[in-house]
Design an enzyme around this catalytic site. Structure first.
Site, PDB file in Angstrom:
ATOM      1  N   HIS A 126      -0.278  -0.167 -11.961  1.00 42.82           N
ATOM      2  CA  HIS A 126       0.435   1.067 -11.628  1.00 42.82           C
ATOM      3  C   HIS A 126       0.973   1.788 -12.847  1.00 42.82           C
ATOM      4  CE1 HIS A 126       0.150  -0.225  -7.442  1.00 42.82           C
ATOM      5  NE2 HIS A 126       0.039   1.069  -7.295  1.00 42.82           N
ATOM      6  N   ARG A 269       3.846   9.186   0.939  1.00 36.59           N
ATOM      7  CA  ARG A 269       3.593   7.814   1.389  1.00 36.59           C
ATOM      8  C   ARG A 269       4.928   7.102   1.534  1.00 36.59           C
ATOM      9  NH1 ARG A 269      -0.153   4.158  -2.302  1.00 36.59           N
ATOM     10  NH2 ARG A 269       1.617   4.169  -3.722  1.00 36.59           N
ATOM     11  N   GLU A 367      -6.947   0.726   2.825  1.00 37.37           N
ATOM     12  CA  GLU A 367      -7.010   0.066   1.519  1.00 37.37           C
ATOM     13  C   GLU A 367      -7.131  -1.450   1.655  1.00 37.37           C
ATOM     14  OE1 GLU A 367      -3.562   1.108  -0.811  1.00 37.37           O
ATOM     15  OE2 GLU A 367      -2.195   0.951   0.884  1.00 37.37           O
ATOM     16  N   ASN A 390      -8.212   2.038  -4.962  1.00 36.26           N
ATOM     17  CA  ASN A 390      -7.758   1.063  -5.969  1.00 36.26           C
ATOM     18  C   ASN A 390      -7.549  -0.304  -5.311  1.00 36.26           C
ATOM     19  OD1 ASN A 390      -7.582   3.360  -7.498  1.00 36.26           O
ATOM     20  ND2 ASN A 390      -5.373   3.549  -7.282  1.00 36.26           N
ATOM     21  N   ASP A 391      -6.803  -0.277  -4.201  1.00 35.84           N
ATOM     22  CA  ASP A 391      -6.572  -1.551  -3.525  1.00 35.84           C
ATOM     23  C   ASP A 391      -7.796  -2.002  -2.746  1.00 35.84           C
ATOM     24  OD1 ASP A 391      -4.025  -2.608  -4.173  1.00 35.84           O
ATOM     25  OD2 ASP A 391      -3.143  -0.854  -3.223  1.00 35.84           O
ATOM     26  N   ARG A 401      -6.109  -6.437  -9.480  1.00 32.09           N
ATOM     27  CA  ARG A 401      -6.234  -5.209 -10.281  1.00 32.09           C
ATOM     28  C   ARG A 401      -5.405  -5.247 -11.551  1.00 32.09           C
ATOM     29  NH1 ARG A 401      -3.401  -0.781  -6.230  1.00 32.09           N
ATOM     30  NH2 ARG A 401      -3.046   0.508  -8.045  1.00 32.09           N
ATOM     31  N   CYS A 438      -7.552   8.820  -2.159  1.00 30.74           N
ATOM     32  CA  CYS A 438      -6.518   9.082  -3.160  1.00 30.74           C
ATOM     33  C   CYS A 438      -6.478   7.990  -4.238  1.00 30.74           C
ATOM     34  CB  CYS A 438      -5.158   9.240  -2.499  1.00 30.74           C
ATOM     35  SG  CYS A 438      -4.675   7.833  -1.501  1.00 30.74           S
TER      36      CYS A 438
HETATM   37  C1  PEP Z   1      -4.824   2.856  -3.871  1.00 34.20           C
HETATM   38  O1  PEP Z   1      -4.589   1.677  -3.604  1.00 34.20           O
HETATM   39  O2  PEP Z   1      -5.960   3.308  -4.100  1.00 34.20           O
HETATM   40  C2  PEP Z   1      -3.712   3.840  -3.942  1.00 34.20           C
HETATM   41  C3  PEP Z   1      -3.946   5.128  -4.027  1.00 34.20           C
HETATM   42  O3  PEP Z   1      -2.454   3.367  -3.953  1.00 34.20           O
HETATM   43  P1  PEP Z   1      -1.757   2.601  -5.177  1.00 34.20           P
HETATM   44  O4  PEP Z   1      -2.655   2.748  -6.385  1.00 34.20           O
HETATM   45  O5  PEP Z   1      -0.427   3.243  -5.366  1.00 34.20           O
HETATM   46  O6  PEP Z   1      -1.672   1.198  -4.688  1.00 34.20           O
HETATM   47 MG    MG Z   2      -2.667   1.051  -2.804  1.00 31.44          MG
END
Ligand code: PEP
Ligand code: MG
Length: 530
Positions: A126, A269, A367, A390-391, A401, A438
């Site tokens: 993050h 969110r 996710e 991402n998740d 990650r 996203c």
């Molecule tokens: C994701 O998981 O792709 C996401 C947009 O949320 P974050 O990166 O904040 O976990």
């Molecule tokens: Mg996420």
């Protein structure tokens, strides 16, 4: 004292007692008398206290071990330094740390942070996502750098290649200066696209949205022509405070975001803490934090946090009506139902209090792999879906990650990830619900092309990527992208897929978006300089 509950204040009495002469300091003193050096004696005693707290049955007390560690660190810093120095940040600061935290970014005075280097973490952490949003070159997971020897040295941080150079030669400096100048020139050239629609040459329209966390992201997004906010990470304002922000404080943060983009949609969110996002004042200690108490799981277990947050969002939306609420980490339909129940409850309460608000659209994040297989059931209950790639990548591939050791296995171009993304778009559209994305893949020019071809209605990314993605999408047809997607879905290696997409981009004239500088210049320079 006015901000903490009595049981939390009582804890400070315990700390004070631990700091009394006959408690921790006395024990440290005894060990020093036994012959240990002060720092070592402190470590032994702190660890003993930490173990003691960790073994307690009460979950809350177990988590206080984090505070003891912090106390130990503070004492240690006094022992190390003699007297506390105020850090003087140079005009161009590169922050180098064993472990970067979002709070550290905020400590450098505004406008002085030009680079970040971290031993721990990876480009999917993050803190890296925040840095990307701030446009600061960052290299994470540099596991074998001598952090302590870099202080005061000139550094080049090459975020494109994931390298740093200490005390660079004049040639190397000139080489990188040229890349910076070209990058500036490229960005200036893209400014003309700001008010043009994101549309392919055969008139297929995609919405380009931004991911935000801080107000600075908003300012930058507006100047880059974003059509709304696809993801406001509400945990960011929570992370820069040392206690839960009050309803009124939250309302002010949210109002700023909603006002900046009205009448365009702003997707907020609900709090997504846990995993690698910790609040110092709400520590969560777990063996497997990414598989543990995270996102909606925390807030449904603590409805008081969820209710205050939703109340603040709804009140902030009065008169603007551009709020959308999004739920993170959904793995069960019951979580959606429970959340909707709470949101409706707040909606009716706030209206009864006299606020003239509209019911916001509610969506879920896809996710977790389980959600991929329940798109229809989810879509029946909410207004929109948004993929958190991402998740989703981390959970589909079982790759943390945040772990530099497996960073090369983390690949959003993995065929399984692409197949899941295709399926989500198809299933959502089959029941007539819009679907966006996203995760960071949306801000990758090649990734954006594939997602557009899959039919994603909106792509939400960091502001810095938006002009590049728009220029790529505006230069190709949907048909051309669909062919590219069809071709790559036949491949079985993430690396080959990436090369194939890169080649297509290069052939379409976008080689400069793949690596900085003139094509091949870096490889050439590396050879010349080595
Ligand atoms: C994701 O998981 O792709 C996401 C947009 O949320 P974050 O990166 O904040 O976990
Ligand atoms: Mg996420």
């Amino acid at each position: 004292a006015s901000q903490l509950r009595p049981e939390e204040q009582a804890l400070f009495d315990v700390y004070l007692r631990m700091l009394g002469d006959d408690a921790m300091p006395g024990e440290v003193g005894n060990r020093i008398k036994e012959g240990f050096w002060a720092q070592g004696a402190l470590k032994q005693v702190v660890q003993q206290y930490v173990r003691h707290f960790e073994m307690m049955d009460d979950h809350y007390l177990q988590e206080r071990a984090v505070d003891i560690r912090d106390l130990g660190r503070r004492l240690l810093s006094h022992l190390q330094e003699g007297e506390q120095k105020d850090t003087v940040y140079p005009e161009n600061t590169v922050l180098v740390s064993e472990e970067l935290t979002p709070a550290m970014l905020g400590e450098v005075p505004k406008g002085q942070l030009v680079g970040l280097v971290s031993v721990k973490g990876s480009s999917n952490s993050h803190v890296a996502i925040l840095a990307r949003a701030m446009g600061v070159p960052t290299v994470m997971g540099l596991v074998d750098i001598p952090v302590n020897q870099l202080d005061g040295k000139d550094l080049i941080v090459d975020g494109f290649e994931g390298q740093i150079f200490a005390s660079p030669s004049t040639d190397l400096r000139n080489f990188y200066q040229e890349i910076c100048d070209e990058e500036d020139e490229l960005i200036k050239g893209l400014e003309a696209l700001r008010d043009l629609p994101c549309e392919t040459t055969d008139n297929h329209r995609v919405s380009l949205l931004v991911n935000t966390g801080l107000m600075t992201d908003v300012v930058r997004s507006l100047s880059h022509g974003a059509e709304g906010i696809g993801l406001y990470r509400t945990e960011v304002p929570f992370m820069i405070k040392d206690r839960f922000p009050s309803e009124q404080e939250q309302r002010e943060y949210y109002r700023e975001q909603l006002e900046a983009f009205a009448p365009n949609p702003v997707t907020m969110r609900t709090l997504d803490i846990g995993g690698d996002k910790a609040l110092t004042y709400f520590p969560i200690q777990e063996e497997n934090p990414f598989l543990g108490w995270r996102g909606i799981r925390v807030t449904l277990d603590h409805p008081e946090i969820f209710l205050v947050q939703v109340r603040a969002m709804l009140k902030a939306s009065e008169g603007l009506n551009n709020l959308q609420i999004m739920l993170p980490m959904i793995s069960n339909i019951s979580e959606v139902e429970e959340s909707l129940h709470l949101i409706y409850r707040v909606y009716h309460e706030v209206r009864e209090e006299g606020y003239n608000i509209h019911m916001p659209k509610v969506g879920v994040m896809v996710e977790i792999p389980a959600a991929v297989y329940q798109i229809r059931e989810l879509a029946d209950r909410v207004d929109f879906l948004s993929v958190g790639s991402n998740d989703l990548t981390q959970y589909l591939l079982a790759v943390d990650r945040n772990n530099p050791r497996v960073a090369q296995l983390y690949h959003s171009y993995h065929p399984a990830v692409l197949q899941a993304l295709v399926r989500v778009a198809q299933d959502a559209h089959a029941v007539g619900k819009p679907v966006g994305i996203c995760g960071e893949l949306a801000g990758d020019p090649g990734g954006a092309l594939l997602l557009m071809a899959m039919g994603y209605d909106s792509l939400s990314m960091n502001a810095a990527s938006l002009p590049k993605v728009k220029s790529v999408i505006r230069s190709v047809s949907r048909e051309w992208s669909a062919q590219l997607l069809e071709d790559v879905l036949l491949l079985d290696s993430p690396h080959v897929i990436k090369s194939c997409v890169d080649l297509a981009l290069r052939n379409a004239g976008f080689g400069r978006y793949l690596r900085p500088g003139k094509t091949g210049a870096i490889a050439h320079a590396e050879r010349a300089l080595s």
